[in-house]
Motif scaffolding. Sequence first.
Motif, PDB file in Angstrom:
ATOM      1  N   UNK A  97       0.819  -1.206   0.000  1.00  0.00           N
ATOM      2  CA  UNK A  97       0.000   0.000   0.000  1.00  0.00           C
ATOM      3  C   UNK A  97       0.853   1.255   0.000  1.00  0.00           C
ATOM      4  N   UNK A  98       1.913   1.231   0.747  1.00  0.00           N
ATOM      5  CA  UNK A  98       2.891   2.323   0.807  1.00  0.00           C
ATOM      6  C   UNK A  98       2.213   3.672   1.098  1.00  0.00           C
ATOM      7  N   UNK A  99       2.004   3.914   2.355  1.00  0.00           N
ATOM      8  CA  UNK A  99       1.368   5.160   2.789  1.00  0.00           C
ATOM      9  C   UNK A  99       2.335   6.004   3.615  1.00  0.00           C
ATOM     10  N   UNK A 100       1.927   7.234   3.861  1.00  0.00           N
ATOM     11  CA  UNK A 100       2.706   8.130   4.716  1.00  0.00           C
ATOM     12  C   UNK A 100       1.853   8.552   5.902  1.00  0.00           C
ATOM     13  N   UNK A 101       2.521   8.975   6.977  1.00  0.00           N
ATOM     14  CA  UNK A 101       1.839   9.374   8.213  1.00  0.00           C
ATOM     15  C   UNK A 101       1.305  10.794   8.075  1.00  0.00           C
ATOM     16  N   UNK A 102       0.286  10.910   7.224  1.00  0.00           N
ATOM     17  CA  UNK A 102      -0.325  12.214   6.947  1.00  0.00           C
ATOM     18  C   UNK A 102      -1.723  12.245   7.541  1.00  0.00           C
ATOM     19  N   UNK A 103      -2.224  13.450   7.815  1.00  0.00           N
ATOM     20  CA  UNK A 103      -3.571  13.606   8.333  1.00  0.00           C
ATOM     21  C   UNK A 103      -4.208  14.864   7.761  1.00  0.00           C
ATOM     22  N   UNK A 104      -5.473  14.744   7.394  1.00  0.00           N
ATOM     23  CA  UNK A 104      -6.301  15.901   7.027  1.00  0.00           C
ATOM     24  C   UNK A 104      -7.494  15.934   7.974  1.00  0.00           C
ATOM     25  N   UNK A 105      -7.851  17.131   8.445  1.00  0.00           N
ATOM     26  CA  UNK A 105      -9.066  17.286   9.242  1.00  0.00           C
ATOM     27  C   UNK A 105     -10.161  17.836   8.338  1.00  0.00           C
ATOM     28  N   UNK A 106     -11.263  17.094   8.256  1.00  0.00           N
ATOM     29  CA  UNK A 106     -12.402  17.488   7.435  1.00  0.00           C
ATOM     30  C   UNK A 106     -13.525  17.976   8.343  1.00  0.00           C
ATOM     31  N   UNK A 107     -14.171  19.082   7.946  1.00  0.00           N
ATOM     32  CA  UNK A 107     -15.250  19.641   8.763  1.00  0.00           C
ATOM     33  C   UNK A 107     -16.477  19.915   7.900  1.00  0.00           C
ATOM     34  N   UNK A 108     -17.600  20.032   8.562  1.00  0.00           N
ATOM     35  CA  UNK A 108     -18.891  20.207   7.902  1.00  0.00           C
ATOM     36  C   UNK A 108     -18.932  21.460   7.037  1.00  0.00           C
ATOM     37  N   UNK A 109     -19.440  21.294   5.813  1.00  0.00           N
ATOM     38  CA  UNK A 109     -19.664  22.422   4.923  1.00  0.00           C
ATOM     39  C   UNK A 109     -18.429  22.942   4.221  1.00  0.00           C
ATOM     40  N   UNK A 110     -17.249  22.570   4.687  1.00  0.00           N
ATOM     41  CA  UNK A 110     -16.000  23.122   4.138  1.00  0.00           C
ATOM     42  C   UNK A 110     -15.192  22.048   3.428  1.00  0.00           C
ATOM     43  N   UNK A 111     -15.059  20.900   4.083  1.00  0.00           N
ATOM     44  CA  UNK A 111     -14.120  19.899   3.617  1.00  0.00           C
ATOM     45  C   UNK A 111     -12.841  20.017   4.420  1.00  0.00           C
ATOM     46  N   UNK A 112     -11.696  20.071   3.757  1.00  0.00           N
ATOM     47  CA  UNK A 112     -10.422  20.107   4.472  1.00  0.00           C
ATOM     48  C   UNK A 112     -10.218  21.439   5.200  1.00  0.00           C
ATOM     49  N   UNK A 113      -9.935  21.341   6.489  1.00  0.00           N
ATOM     50  CA  UNK A 113      -9.617  22.514   7.305  1.00  0.00           C
ATOM     51  C   UNK A 113      -8.142  22.536   7.680  1.00  0.00           C
ATOM     52  N   UNK A 114      -7.611  21.383   8.052  1.00  0.00           N
ATOM     53  CA  UNK A 114      -6.207  21.273   8.472  1.00  0.00           C
ATOM     54  C   UNK A 114      -5.522  20.157   7.702  1.00  0.00           C
ATOM     55  N   UNK A 115      -4.225  20.320   7.521  1.00  0.00           N
ATOM     56  CA  UNK A 115      -3.417  19.260   6.942  1.00  0.00           C
ATOM     57  C   UNK A 115      -2.123  19.155   7.712  1.00  0.00           C
ATOM     58  N   UNK A 116      -1.685  17.920   7.998  1.00  0.00           N
ATOM     59  CA  UNK A 116      -0.454  17.757   8.770  1.00  0.00           C
ATOM     60  C   UNK A 116       0.154  16.395   8.542  1.00  0.00           C
ATOM     61  N   UNK A 117       1.263  16.156   9.242  1.00  0.00           N
ATOM     62  CA  UNK A 117       1.934  14.861   9.104  1.00  0.00           C
ATOM     63  C   UNK A 117       3.057  14.748  10.124  1.00  0.00           C
ATOM     64  N   UNK A 118       3.547  13.528  10.283  1.00  0.00           N
ATOM     65  CA  UNK A 118       4.869  13.363  10.859  1.00  0.00           C
ATOM     66  C   UNK A 118       5.857  13.676   9.742  1.00  0.00           C
ATOM     67  N   UNK A 119       6.969  14.290  10.089  1.00  0.00           N
ATOM     68  CA  UNK A 119       7.974  14.630   9.082  1.00  0.00           C
ATOM     69  C   UNK A 119       9.005  13.508   8.993  1.00  0.00           C
TER      70      UNK A 119
END
Length: 474
Positions: free
Chosen positions: A383-405
């Motif tokens: 699968x090969x993924x990275x330790x990334x995260x997006x925060x999704x909120x109502x009506x907007x979609x993505x609000x925050x984006x982050x990861x381990x570096x």
Amino acid sequence: MLGARGGWQALRRCASLPRAQRAVRLRVREALGAREPAGEVKVQGWVRSVRSQKEVLFLHINDGSSLENLQVVADPSLENRDLTFGSAVEVQGKLVKSPHKMQNMELKAETIRVVGPCDIWSFPLKMKERHPLEYVRQFPHLRCRNNTLGSLLRIRSEATAAIHSFFQDNGYVHIHTPIITSNDCEGAGELFQIEVSFKRKIVETHFFNVPAFLTVSGQLHLEVMAGAFTHVFTFGPTFRAENSQSRRHLAEFYMVEAELSFTESLQDVMQVIEDLFKTATDTVLSKCPHDVELFHKYIAPAQKDRLEQMLKNKFVTISYNEAVEILKQASQTFSFKPEWGCDLQTEHEKYLVKHCGEVPVFVINYPYNLKPFYMRDNEDGPQHTVAAVDLLVSGIGELCGGSLREERLPFLESRLQRLGLADAYQWYLDLRKFGSVPHGGFGMGFERYLQCILGVDNIKDVIPFPRFSHSCLL
């Protein structure tokens, strides 16, 4: 101007002074909150309404400190032709108990001076009219006089202070990251390049000896600082040359970004994001209840309940794999077919939040090839993924984006070489040679945050002077 603390004590002390020495400036917000009369006071602001009767003249004055207006009562002889809606005035008199139940105090005027008259016939904002946000957007130099924009700007100010307080209370060091930079953190290429001109002649040589751009993110500079401080943050303007007229994008917007050293868990980053959102929002709701209520009552009536859901519930966490499966099983037909390995579109993000009961959703562990070079490799096989995260909120979609570096030098070197970026980011590789530690961070779009808590549909209506393609008014 009297401060919020000690204002009325100062007024009481002034009451014992001779009349000539007792004139003080008073903010409308303080006058409305007063519980007892005061001596001679002076209020400066703008007229929101004028009503002249046979025996009394009524004015409503606002100075921007509050959504509510201060009622001024005066002798009709003080009225003149320049005393109109929108005019700037200075009123001097005494603060007295009001006979009306809706207000504690009113100002009994002794003098009214029109500082700046207003031509009401050409003034685009009309008295007692609720103008749509799209209408006032045409007048960037005047729209702050509108109640809705006035409330937005007070909320924006309090939200800014609340975000700074959150980080400072949690031991973060505020870093002023540069606006002019030579790197592209996001790698998307949507950059504004800086050119030098003298007397309208473009200079062909680079001012900095290398191509320079307006920043798209302060992240890489924060990573530098995270090599000496365990917790750092920045909050400032960022720029994206996106040729978009969407309701979610601007060419210039504000970003809140933080970096945490000595963390090996994506959950640590996610907890800071959730705590920041809830703490800042609680502060805004307590500091600006009437301003927020205006939006929840007239702009987005359902947003109050949605916001309560966000604040009282733990944010949901799902993996990218789970998100794709949820989307594939949805009865809804999407414009973009959900497939593993493809980025989530706004319609997908909104659906996922709705699917989770309007509670904000963390989506974690994205495919390796979807994300920038600095995100940490999960080493999870095919699968090969990275330790990334997006925060999704109502009506907007993505609000925050982050990861381990990615702090491991061999992994980072390999990826940068494959991308042909090893020479340009040699300084970034150096960070991994000299005392590097596991770290992670995130960015939150400030304007999207305001959209989220207020329910404003268009991002252009939550910033004082919106900048977007084909539009740079004022």
